[in-house]
Design a protein around this motif. Structure first.
Motif, mmCIF file in Angstrom:
data_model
loop_
_atom_site.group_PDB
_atom_site.id
_atom_site.type_symbol
_atom_site.label_atom_id
_atom_site.label_comp_id
_atom_site.label_asym_id
_atom_site.label_seq_id
_atom_site.Cartn_x
_atom_site.Cartn_y
_atom_site.Cartn_z
ATOM 1 N N ILE A 1 0.833 -1.208 0.000
ATOM 2 C CA ILE A 1 0.000 0.000 0.000
ATOM 3 C C ILE A 1 0.864 1.253 0.000
ATOM 4 O O ILE A 1 0.614 2.210 -0.751
ATOM 5 C CB ILE A 1 -0.971 -0.011 1.198
ATOM 6 N N ILE A 2 1.901 1.272 0.816
ATOM 7 C CA ILE A 2 2.804 2.425 0.851
ATOM 8 C C ILE A 2 3.490 2.607 -0.495
ATOM 9 O O ILE A 2 3.617 3.723 -1.008
ATOM 10 C CB ILE A 2 3.828 2.272 1.998
ATOM 11 N N PHE A 3 3.926 1.511 -1.112
ATOM 12 C CA PHE A 3 4.580 1.563 -2.418
ATOM 13 C C PHE A 3 3.645 2.146 -3.477
ATOM 14 O O PHE A 3 4.034 3.011 -4.267
ATOM 15 C CB PHE A 3 5.053 0.160 -2.814
ATOM 16 N N ILE A 4 2.400 1.702 -3.476
ATOM 17 C CA ILE A 4 1.420 2.205 -4.444
ATOM 18 C C ILE A 4 1.174 3.695 -4.231
ATOM 19 O O ILE A 4 1.096 4.467 -5.199
ATOM 20 C CB ILE A 4 0.110 1.394 -4.356
ATOM 21 N N LEU A 5 1.071 4.121 -2.977
ATOM 22 C CA LEU A 5 0.869 5.544 -2.691
ATOM 23 C C LEU A 5 2.057 6.386 -3.168
ATOM 24 O O LEU A 5 1.867 7.490 -3.703
ATOM 25 C CB LEU A 5 0.625 5.763 -1.198
ATOM 26 N N ILE A 6 3.264 5.877 -3.007
ATOM 27 C CA ILE A 6 4.455 6.600 -3.469
ATOM 28 C C ILE A 6 4.448 6.699 -4.994
ATOM 29 O O ILE A 6 4.745 7.761 -5.559
ATOM 30 C CB ILE A 6 5.743 5.924 -2.955
ATOM 31 N N ILE A 7 4.100 5.618 -5.679
ATOM 32 C CA ILE A 7 4.034 5.626 -7.145
ATOM 33 C C ILE A 7 2.999 6.640 -7.627
ATOM 34 O O ILE A 7 3.246 7.400 -8.575
ATOM 35 C CB ILE A 7 3.710 4.210 -7.691
ATOM 36 N N ILE A 8 1.850 6.689 -6.984
ATOM 37 C CA ILE A 8 0.809 7.654 -7.371
ATOM 38 C C ILE A 8 1.309 9.073 -7.152
ATOM 39 O O ILE A 8 1.130 9.958 -7.999
ATOM 40 C CB ILE A 8 -0.490 7.381 -6.579
ATOM 41 N N LEU A 9 1.979 9.311 -6.017
ATOM 42 C CA LEU A 9 2.501 10.648 -5.722
ATOM 43 C C LEU A 9 3.564 11.074 -6.739
ATOM 44 O O LEU A 9 3.540 12.195 -7.248
ATOM 45 C CB LEU A 9 3.081 10.682 -4.306
ATOM 46 N N VAL A 10 4.483 10.174 -7.072
ATOM 47 C CA VAL A 10 5.521 10.492 -8.062
ATOM 48 C C VAL A 10 4.888 10.746 -9.429
ATOM 49 O O VAL A 10 5.271 11.682 -10.128
ATOM 50 C CB VAL A 10 6.571 9.344 -8.124
ATOM 51 N N GLY A 11 3.929 9.937 -9.798
ATOM 52 C CA GLY A 11 3.239 10.142 -11.075
ATOM 53 C C GLY A 11 2.523 11.467 -11.126
ATOM 54 O O GLY A 11 2.547 12.180 -12.146
ATOM 55 N N TYR A 12 1.926 11.849 -10.026
ATOM 56 C CA TYR A 12 1.230 13.142 -9.963
ATOM 57 C C TYR A 12 2.213 14.301 -10.104
ATOM 58 O O TYR A 12 1.952 15.257 -10.833
ATOM 59 C CB TYR A 12 0.454 13.246 -8.650
ATOM 60 N N VAL A 13 3.339 14.198 -9.432
ATOM 61 C CA VAL A 13 4.333 15.287 -9.483
ATOM 62 C C VAL A 13 4.959 15.373 -10.868
ATOM 63 O O VAL A 13 5.173 16.475 -11.398
ATOM 64 C CB VAL A 13 5.412 15.077 -8.401
ATOM 65 N N LEU A 14 5.275 14.260 -11.491
ATOM 66 C CA LEU A 14 5.953 14.270 -12.795
ATOM 67 C C LEU A 14 5.026 14.659 -13.949
ATOM 68 O O LEU A 14 5.470 15.289 -14.915
ATOM 69 C CB LEU A 14 6.564 12.910 -13.076
ATOM 70 N N PHE A 15 3.755 14.291 -13.884
ATOM 71 C CA PHE A 15 2.882 14.448 -15.037
ATOM 72 C C PHE A 15 1.771 15.473 -14.828
ATOM 73 O O PHE A 15 0.780 15.461 -15.532
ATOM 74 C CB PHE A 15 2.239 13.097 -15.408
ATOM 75 N N ARG A 16 1.983 16.433 -13.955
ATOM 76 C CA ARG A 16 0.916 17.438 -13.795
ATOM 77 C C ARG A 16 1.113 18.606 -14.686
ATOM 78 O O ARG A 16 1.966 18.929 -15.347
ATOM 79 C CB ARG A 16 0.748 17.844 -12.352
#
Length: 62
Positions: free
Chosen positions: A47-62
């Motif tokens: 769950i923590i790994f998935i949350l980190i991936i979502i956060l990184v994706g949000y920061v990189l692709f906004r």
């Protein structure tokens, strides 16, 4: 055993057991501590790994 003859430890344990029987106080259902408490360390890590991936994706692709 009478209520008056219980030791303080027995009284605390009885109160703790009664609190555990009651549903959680959250209006919206369960909370994060209930979720993590029910999972193994691997499930929590995923769950923590998935949350980190979502956060990184949000920061990189906004």
């Amino acid at each position: 055993m009478s209520e008056n003859k219980r030791t303080p430890e027995e009284q605390r344990e009885k109160l703790r057991q009664e609190e555990l029987k009651q549903p959680s106080s959250s209006i919206h259902g369960s909370n994060l501590s209930d979720l993590v408490g029910g999972l193994s360390w691997k499930g929590t890590g995923i769950i923590i790994f998935i949350l980190i991936i979502i956060l990184v994706g949000y920061v990189l692709f906004r």
